[in-house]
Design a protein around this motif. Structure first.
Motif, PDB file in Angstrom:
ATOM      1  N   GLN A  78       0.829  -1.204   0.000  1.00 33.00           N
ATOM      2  CA  GLN A  78       0.000   0.000   0.000  1.00 33.00           C
ATOM      3  C   GLN A  78       0.864   1.256   0.000  1.00 33.00           C
ATOM      4  OE1 GLN A  78      -3.495   0.063  -0.276  1.00 33.00           O
ATOM      5  NE2 GLN A  78      -2.898   2.146  -0.810  1.00 33.00           N
ATOM      6  N   LEU A  79       1.951   1.255   0.782  1.00 30.62           N
ATOM      7  CA  LEU A  79       2.856   2.412   0.810  1.00 30.62           C
ATOM      8  C   LEU A  79       3.457   2.669  -0.573  1.00 30.62           C
ATOM      9  CD1 LEU A  79       4.722   1.811   4.200  1.00 30.62           C
ATOM     10  CD2 LEU A  79       3.176   3.709   3.658  1.00 30.62           C
ATOM     11  N   LEU A  80       3.861   1.607  -1.252  1.00 27.78           N
ATOM     12  CA  LEU A  80       4.427   1.767  -2.596  1.00 27.78           C
ATOM     13  C   LEU A  80       3.376   2.255  -3.586  1.00 27.78           C
ATOM     14  CD1 LEU A  80       6.818  -1.305  -2.869  1.00 27.78           C
ATOM     15  CD2 LEU A  80       7.458   1.116  -2.929  1.00 27.78           C
ATOM     16  N   GLN A  81       2.181   1.699  -3.507  1.00 26.67           N
ATOM     17  CA  GLN A  81       1.115   2.153  -4.402  1.00 26.67           C
ATOM     18  C   GLN A  81       0.815   3.632  -4.165  1.00 26.67           C
ATOM     19  OE1 GLN A  81      -1.854  -0.994  -3.602  1.00 26.67           O
ATOM     20  NE2 GLN A  81      -1.876  -1.308  -5.829  1.00 26.67           N
ATOM     21  N   ASP A  82       0.767   4.033  -2.905  1.00 30.11           N
ATOM     22  CA  ASP A  82       0.527   5.443  -2.585  1.00 30.11           C
ATOM     23  C   ASP A  82       1.653   6.320  -3.130  1.00 30.11           C
ATOM     24  OD1 ASP A  82      -1.760   4.659  -1.274  1.00 30.11           O
ATOM     25  OD2 ASP A  82      -0.905   4.879   0.741  1.00 30.11           O
ATOM     26  N   TYR A  83       2.885   5.848  -3.012  1.00 29.87           N
ATOM     27  CA  TYR A  83       4.021   6.623  -3.517  1.00 29.87           C
ATOM     28  C   TYR A  83       3.904   6.828  -5.026  1.00 29.87           C
ATOM     29  CZ  TYR A  83       8.676   8.082  -4.803  1.00 29.87           C
ATOM     30  OH  TYR A  83       9.733   8.793  -5.335  1.00 29.87           O
ATOM     31  N   PHE A  84       3.631   5.758  -5.743  1.00 24.57           N
ATOM     32  CA  PHE A  84       3.503   5.862  -7.196  1.00 24.57           C
ATOM     33  C   PHE A  84       2.380   6.817  -7.570  1.00 24.57           C
ATOM     34  CE2 PHE A  84       6.152   2.085  -7.483  1.00 24.57           C
ATOM     35  CZ  PHE A  84       6.824   2.280  -8.678  1.00 24.57           C
ATOM     36  N   SER A  85       1.280   6.715  -6.863  1.00 26.37           N
ATOM     37  CA  SER A  85       0.123   7.550  -7.168  1.00 26.37           C
ATOM     38  C   SER A  85       0.385   9.023  -6.864  1.00 26.37           C
ATOM     39  CB  SER A  85      -1.083   7.053  -6.363  1.00 26.37           C
ATOM     40  OG  SER A  85      -2.194   7.874  -6.587  1.00 26.37           O
ATOM     41  N   GLU A  86       0.931   9.303  -5.691  1.00 25.50           N
ATOM     42  CA  GLU A  86       1.099  10.689  -5.242  1.00 25.50           C
ATOM     43  C   GLU A  86       2.299  11.390  -5.870  1.00 25.50           C
ATOM     44  OE1 GLU A  86       1.229  10.408  -0.989  1.00 25.50           O
ATOM     45  OE2 GLU A  86      -0.760   9.483  -0.899  1.00 25.50           O
ATOM     46  N   ASN A  87       3.388  10.664  -6.058  1.00 28.04           N
ATOM     47  CA  ASN A  87       4.628  11.302  -6.506  1.00 28.04           C
ATOM     48  C   ASN A  87       4.923  11.123  -7.990  1.00 28.04           C
ATOM     49  OD1 ASN A  87       5.736  12.333  -3.885  1.00 28.04           O
ATOM     50  ND2 ASN A  87       5.474  10.180  -3.376  1.00 28.04           N
ATOM     51  N   LEU A  88       4.440  10.028  -8.546  1.00 31.73           N
ATOM     52  CA  LEU A  88       4.713   9.765  -9.965  1.00 31.73           C
ATOM     53  C   LEU A  88       3.456   9.832 -10.811  1.00 31.73           C
ATOM     54  CD1 LEU A  88       7.190   6.778  -9.451  1.00 31.73           C
ATOM     55  CD2 LEU A  88       7.738   9.201  -9.763  1.00 31.73           C
ATOM     56  N   GLU A  89       2.333  10.067 -10.148  1.00 36.03           N
ATOM     57  CA  GLU A  89       1.034  10.148 -10.822  1.00 36.03           C
ATOM     58  C   GLU A  89       0.783   8.941 -11.722  1.00 36.03           C
ATOM     59  OE1 GLU A  89       0.800  14.003 -12.676  1.00 36.03           O
ATOM     60  OE2 GLU A  89       1.014  15.053 -10.773  1.00 36.03           O
TER      61      GLU A  89
END
Length: 80
Positions: free
Chosen positions: A16-27
Motif C-alpha cells: 500500500q505504501l508503494l502504491q501510494d508513492y507511485f500515485s502521489e509522486n509519480l502520478e
C-alpha cells in the motif's frame, strides 16, 4: 542470515505504501501484482543492505555500552 521475510499484514502495508508513492509522486496507478513483484525484488536486492546497516548500527551501540560498563567495572576495583 536467512531470507528476509514479512508477515502477510506487513507485506500488505508495504504494498500500500508503494502504491501510494507511485500515485502521489509519480502520478501513476500501479496494480497490486506489479507492486508485489517490485517489493519482492527490492526485498531480495536491497533488504540485505539495510539489514547489514542495522546490524552495524546495533553493534556500534552495543560496543559503546560495553566500553562504558568496562569503565564502571574498573571504577569498582579496590586498591590493594
Amino acid at each position: 542470515m536467512g531470507d528476509i521475510s514479512f508477515s502477510k499484514e506487513e507485506k500488505q502495508q508495504l504494498v500500500q505504501l508503494l502504491q501510494d508513492y507511485f500515485s502521489e509522486n509519480l502520478e501513476q496507478e500501479v496494480g497490486r501484482f506489479e507492486v508485489e513483484f517490485l517489493l519482492d525484488y527490492m526485498i531480495k536486492q536491497l533488504g540485505p543492505v539495510f539489514y547489514n546497516k542495522g546490524l552495524l548500527d546495533a553493534r556500534a551501540l552495543l560496543e559503546k555500552h560495553l566500553e562504558s560498563y568496562g569503565d564502571d567495572l574498573y571504577g569498582l576495583e579496590k586498591s590493594v
